[in-house]
Design an enzyme around this catalytic site. Structure first.
Site, PDB file in Angstrom:
ATOM      1  N   ILE A  76       0.822  -1.201   0.000  1.00 50.78           N
ATOM      2  CA  ILE A  76       0.000   0.000   0.000  1.00 50.78           C
ATOM      3  C   ILE A  76       0.864   1.262   0.000  1.00 50.78           C
ATOM      4  O   ILE A  76       1.944   1.277   0.602  1.00 50.78           O
ATOM      5  CB  ILE A  76      -0.968  -0.044   1.208  1.00 50.78           C
ATOM      6  N   GLY A 118       2.376  -2.047   5.931  1.00 50.63           N
ATOM      7  CA  GLY A 118       3.096  -1.851   4.674  1.00 50.63           C
ATOM      8  C   GLY A 118       2.631  -2.749   3.539  1.00 50.63           C
ATOM      9  O   GLY A 118       3.112  -2.617   2.420  1.00 50.63           O
ATOM     10  N   GLU A 119       1.714  -3.649   3.822  1.00 47.62           N
ATOM     11  CA  GLU A 119       1.235  -4.555   2.778  1.00 47.62           C
ATOM     12  C   GLU A 119      -0.148  -4.100   2.298  1.00 47.62           C
ATOM     13  O   GLU A 119      -0.248  -3.372   1.320  1.00 47.62           O
ATOM     14  CB  GLU A 119       1.249  -6.003   3.269  1.00 47.62           C
ATOM     15  N   MET A 120      -1.206  -4.529   2.988  1.00 48.35           N
ATOM     16  CA  MET A 120      -2.547  -4.109   2.567  1.00 48.35           C
ATOM     17  C   MET A 120      -3.093  -2.974   3.435  1.00 48.35           C
ATOM     18  O   MET A 120      -4.045  -2.306   3.063  1.00 48.35           O
ATOM     19  CB  MET A 120      -3.490  -5.313   2.527  1.00 48.35           C
TER      20      MET A 120
END
Length: 181
Positions: A76, A118-120
Site C-alpha cells: 500500500i 506496509g502490505e494491505m
C-alpha cells in the site's frame, strides 16, 4: 446445482501431486465449491486494503506464477516490503507458510497481509465490516458459514481458494508416471 456448491470435496491435483490430497485439508475448514468461490473473490478484491488498491493477487498474480516476480514486493502507498511475494502454487502441500515458516497454516498466513501496515494496510475490524456491508458478500458468508463475515471465516475462505492453485503436470511428471518401477 446450489446444493452441490456446499458439499465437501477434495481437489484433484495434476500429475506429479499426491493422488489423495484429503490429508492436506484441515478438518476444521473443509472445502466446498461455494467457499472456494468466496475465497477467490476476496483474494482478488482490492477493497480489503486500506486505500482500496491492493489485493492479495496484487503480489500473488496468476499471470506471474502467483507471485510478483520482484525481489521486494510493493504494498500500500508504494511501500517496498522487505521480501518478495512467494508463489501460492501448491501451497496445499505446505506444512508452514511465509519464507521463515512463521505461520503454521494457510489460514494463519492469510491473517498477516490484510492488517500489515506496509502490505494491505487495513484492519480486521474494517475488513469484517466491509464484507458485512457488501450485500453479495453478506449473502455468501451466510450461505457458506451460516454467519456474517469474521476474521476467521474470511481467512478460511481465502485459504480454501489458495488450496486450489496448482502447478504440475510437467513433461517430467508425465514421464515419471509412465516409468515402470
Amino acid at each position: 446445482k446450489e446444493a452441490d456448491a456446499h458439499t465437501s470435496f477434495v481437489p484433484v491435483g495434476p500429475v506429479g501431486m499426491p493422488a489423495d490430497l484429503s490429508s492436506y485439508i484441515p478438518a476444521d475448514n473443509p472445502m466446498t465449491k461455494a467457499k472456494v468461490e468466496l475465497g477467490r473473490q476476496l483474494y482478488f478484491d482490492p477493497r480489503l486494503s486500506g486505500n482500496g488498491t491492493i489485493a492479495c493477487a496484487s503480489c500473488h498474480h496468476p499471470d506471474m506464477g502467483w507471485t510478483d516476480n520482484a525481489a521486494f514486493s510493493t504494498g500500500i502507498h508504494g511501500h517496498i516490503t522487505g521480501v518478495g511475494a512467494p508463489t501460492v502454487m501448491n501451497r496445499i502441500l505446505g506444512e508452514t507458510q511465509f519464507w521463515d515458516g512463521r505461520a503454521a497454516s494457510l489460514e494463519a498466513q492469510a491473517e498477516g497481509p490484510v492488517a500489515a501496515p506496509g502490505e494491505m494496510g487495513f484492519t480486521w475490524e474494517a475488513a469484517e465490516e466491509l464484507c458485512r456491508e457488501i450485500e453479495g458478500y453478506e449473502l455468501q458468508f451466510q450461505a457458506v458459514f451460516g454467519t456474517s463475515a469474521t476474521k476467521q471465516n474470511i481467512t478460511q475462505a481465502m485459504a480454501t481458494f489458495e488450496r486450489t492453485v496448482f502447478a504440475g503436470g510437467s513433461p517430467y511428471d508425465h514421464y515419471e508416471r509412465a516409468t515402470p518401477f
